[in-house]
Scaffold this motif. Structure first.
Motif, PDB file in Angstrom:
ATOM      1  N   VAL A 229       0.925  -1.098   0.098  1.00 50.89           N
ATOM      2  CA  VAL A 229       0.236  -0.019  -0.029  1.00 50.89           C
ATOM      3  C   VAL A 229       0.659   1.283   0.074  1.00 50.89           C
ATOM      4  CG1 VAL A 229      -1.946   1.178   1.095  1.00 50.89           C
ATOM      5  CG2 VAL A 229      -1.737  -1.352   1.117  1.00 50.89           C
ATOM      6  N   ASP A 230       0.638   2.073  -0.957  1.00 47.12           N
ATOM      7  CA  ASP A 230       1.507   3.371  -1.291  1.00 47.12           C
ATOM      8  C   ASP A 230       1.009   4.485   0.024  1.00 47.12           C
ATOM      9  OD1 ASP A 230       3.235   4.994  -2.590  1.00 47.12           O
ATOM     10  OD2 ASP A 230       1.620   6.036  -3.466  1.00 47.12           O
ATOM     11  N   THR A 231       2.336   5.212   0.100  1.00 54.27           N
ATOM     12  CA  THR A 231       2.080   6.237   1.173  1.00 54.27           C
ATOM     13  C   THR A 231       0.836   7.043   0.752  1.00 54.27           C
ATOM     14  OG1 THR A 231       4.467   6.283   1.250  1.00 54.27           O
ATOM     15  CG2 THR A 231       3.002   8.290   2.248  1.00 54.27           C
ATOM     16  N   SER A 232       0.429   7.475  -0.492  1.00 56.93           N
ATOM     17  CA  SER A 232      -0.667   8.277  -0.722  1.00 56.93           C
ATOM     18  C   SER A 232      -1.900   7.548  -0.193  1.00 56.93           C
ATOM     19  CB  SER A 232      -0.504   8.672  -2.239  1.00 56.93           C
ATOM     20  OG  SER A 232      -0.604   7.630  -3.102  1.00 56.93           O
ATOM     21  N   ALA A 233      -1.901   6.316  -0.518  1.00 52.29           N
ATOM     22  CA  ALA A 233      -3.243   5.572  -0.016  1.00 52.29           C
ATOM     23  C   ALA A 233      -3.426   5.711   1.354  1.00 52.29           C
ATOM     24  CB  ALA A 233      -3.198   4.320  -0.581  1.00 52.29           C
ATOM     25  N   TRP A 234      -2.205   5.618   2.166  1.00 51.74           N
ATOM     26  CA  TRP A 234      -2.442   5.615   3.327  1.00 51.74           C
ATOM     27  C   TRP A 234      -3.009   6.776   3.977  1.00 51.74           C
ATOM     28  CZ3 TRP A 234      -2.704   1.282   6.455  1.00 51.74           C
ATOM     29  CH2 TRP A 234      -2.003   0.452   5.995  1.00 51.74           C
TER      30      TRP A 234
ATOM     31  N   TRP B  49      -6.709   7.383   3.338  1.00 46.39           N
ATOM     32  CA  TRP B  49      -7.436   6.451   4.280  1.00 46.39           C
ATOM     33  C   TRP B  49      -7.262   7.206   5.551  1.00 46.39           C
ATOM     34  CZ3 TRP B  49      -5.654   3.034   8.258  1.00 46.39           C
ATOM     35  CH2 TRP B  49      -6.765   2.205   9.017  1.00 46.39           C
ATOM     36  N   LEU B  50      -6.083   7.408   6.200  1.00 43.00           N
ATOM     37  CA  LEU B  50      -6.172   8.160   7.567  1.00 43.00           C
ATOM     38  C   LEU B  50      -6.982   9.562   7.383  1.00 43.00           C
ATOM     39  CD1 LEU B  50      -2.234   7.686   8.254  1.00 43.00           C
ATOM     40  CD2 LEU B  50      -4.147   6.406   9.314  1.00 43.00           C
ATOM     41  N   THR B  51      -6.882  10.205   6.487  1.00 45.74           N
ATOM     42  CA  THR B  51      -7.906  11.348   6.411  1.00 45.74           C
ATOM     43  C   THR B  51      -9.127  11.374   6.190  1.00 45.74           C
ATOM     44  OG1 THR B  51      -7.110  11.929   4.339  1.00 45.74           O
ATOM     45  CG2 THR B  51      -5.586  12.836   5.932  1.00 45.74           C
TER      46      THR B  51
ATOM     47  N   ALA C 207     -11.039   2.410   1.826  1.00 47.74           N
ATOM     48  CA  ALA C 207     -11.269   1.540   3.163  1.00 47.74           C
ATOM     49  C   ALA C 207     -11.412  -0.043   2.704  1.00 47.74           C
ATOM     50  CB  ALA C 207     -12.122   1.914   4.139  1.00 47.74           C
ATOM     51  N   ALA C 208     -12.098  -0.432   1.839  1.00 47.31           N
ATOM     52  CA  ALA C 208     -12.436  -1.611   1.376  1.00 47.31           C
ATOM     53  C   ALA C 208     -11.108  -2.328   0.835  1.00 47.31           C
ATOM     54  CB  ALA C 208     -13.643  -1.726   0.451  1.00 47.31           C
ATOM     55  N   LEU C 209     -10.231  -1.449   0.262  1.00 50.69           N
ATOM     56  CA  LEU C 209      -9.136  -1.948  -0.595  1.00 50.69           C
ATOM     57  C   LEU C 209      -7.686  -2.300   0.551  1.00 50.69           C
ATOM     58  CD1 LEU C 209      -9.247   0.015  -3.663  1.00 50.69           C
ATOM     59  CD2 LEU C 209     -10.129  -2.501  -3.429  1.00 50.69           C
ATOM     60  N   ILE C 210      -7.776  -1.484   1.574  1.00 50.88           N
ATOM     61  CA  ILE C 210      -6.932  -1.727   2.612  1.00 50.88           C
ATOM     62  C   ILE C 210      -7.007  -2.920   3.261  1.00 50.88           C
ATOM     63  CG2 ILE C 210      -5.755  -0.962   4.777  1.00 50.88           C
ATOM     64  CD1 ILE C 210      -5.446   1.112   2.679  1.00 50.88           C
ATOM     65  N   PRO C 211      -5.691  -3.849   3.132  1.00 46.86           N
ATOM     66  CA  PRO C 211      -5.745  -5.263   3.644  1.00 46.86           C
ATOM     67  C   PRO C 211      -5.809  -5.195   5.190  1.00 46.86           C
ATOM     68  CG  PRO C 211      -3.476  -4.623   2.942  1.00 46.86           C
ATOM     69  CD  PRO C 211      -4.364  -3.451   2.586  1.00 46.86           C
ATOM     70  N   THR C 212      -6.180  -6.595   5.588  1.00 45.00           N
ATOM     71  CA  THR C 212      -6.216  -6.881   7.055  1.00 45.00           C
ATOM     72  C   THR C 212      -4.761  -6.711   7.530  1.00 45.00           C
ATOM     73  OG1 THR C 212      -6.099  -9.165   6.838  1.00 45.00           O
ATOM     74  CG2 THR C 212      -8.334  -8.163   7.028  1.00 45.00           C
ATOM     75  N   ARG C 213      -4.459  -6.410   8.744  1.00 44.86           N
ATOM     76  CA  ARG C 213      -3.038  -6.197   9.411  1.00 44.86           C
ATOM     77  C   ARG C 213      -2.133  -7.519   9.162  1.00 44.86           C
ATOM     78  NH1 ARG C 213      -2.780  -3.130  14.979  1.00 44.86           N
ATOM     79  NH2 ARG C 213      -3.718  -1.226  14.196  1.00 44.86           N
ATOM     80  N   ASP C 214      -2.618  -8.664   8.999  1.00 42.44           N
ATOM     81  CA  ASP C 214      -1.774  -9.692   8.975  1.00 42.44           C
ATOM     82  C   ASP C 214      -1.386  -9.619   7.268  1.00 42.44           C
ATOM     83  OD1 ASP C 214      -4.385 -10.341   8.122  1.00 42.44           O
ATOM     84  OD2 ASP C 214      -4.033 -12.460   8.549  1.00 42.44           O
ATOM     85  N   GLU C 215      -1.931  -8.888   6.495  1.00 43.54           N
ATOM     86  CA  GLU C 215      -1.474  -9.008   5.102  1.00 43.54           C
ATOM     87  C   GLU C 215      -0.732  -7.515   4.760  1.00 43.54           C
ATOM     88  OE1 GLU C 215      -5.404  -9.343   3.045  1.00 43.54           O
ATOM     89  OE2 GLU C 215      -5.325 -11.473   3.404  1.00 43.54           O
TER      90      GLU C 215
END
Length: 46
Positions: A4-9, A12-14, A22-30
């Protein structure tokens, strides 16, 4: 695993992209977050 690229983070954070991203952000273990992304995020959050 997904990279996941920084811009996506930041988007998502903002919350500026809503549920779509949000649906594309993987679960923590991924998560695969390279060191450069961690550095960029830490500088952005400071």
């Amino acid at each position: 695993m997904r990279l996941v690229d920084t811009s996506a983070w930041i988007e998502w954070l903002t919350g500026s992209t809503g549920e779509r991203l949000a649906a594309l952000i993987p679960t923590r273990d991924e998560w695969l977050v390279p060191t450069i992304n961690q550095l960029e995020l830490s500088k952005w959050m400071a």
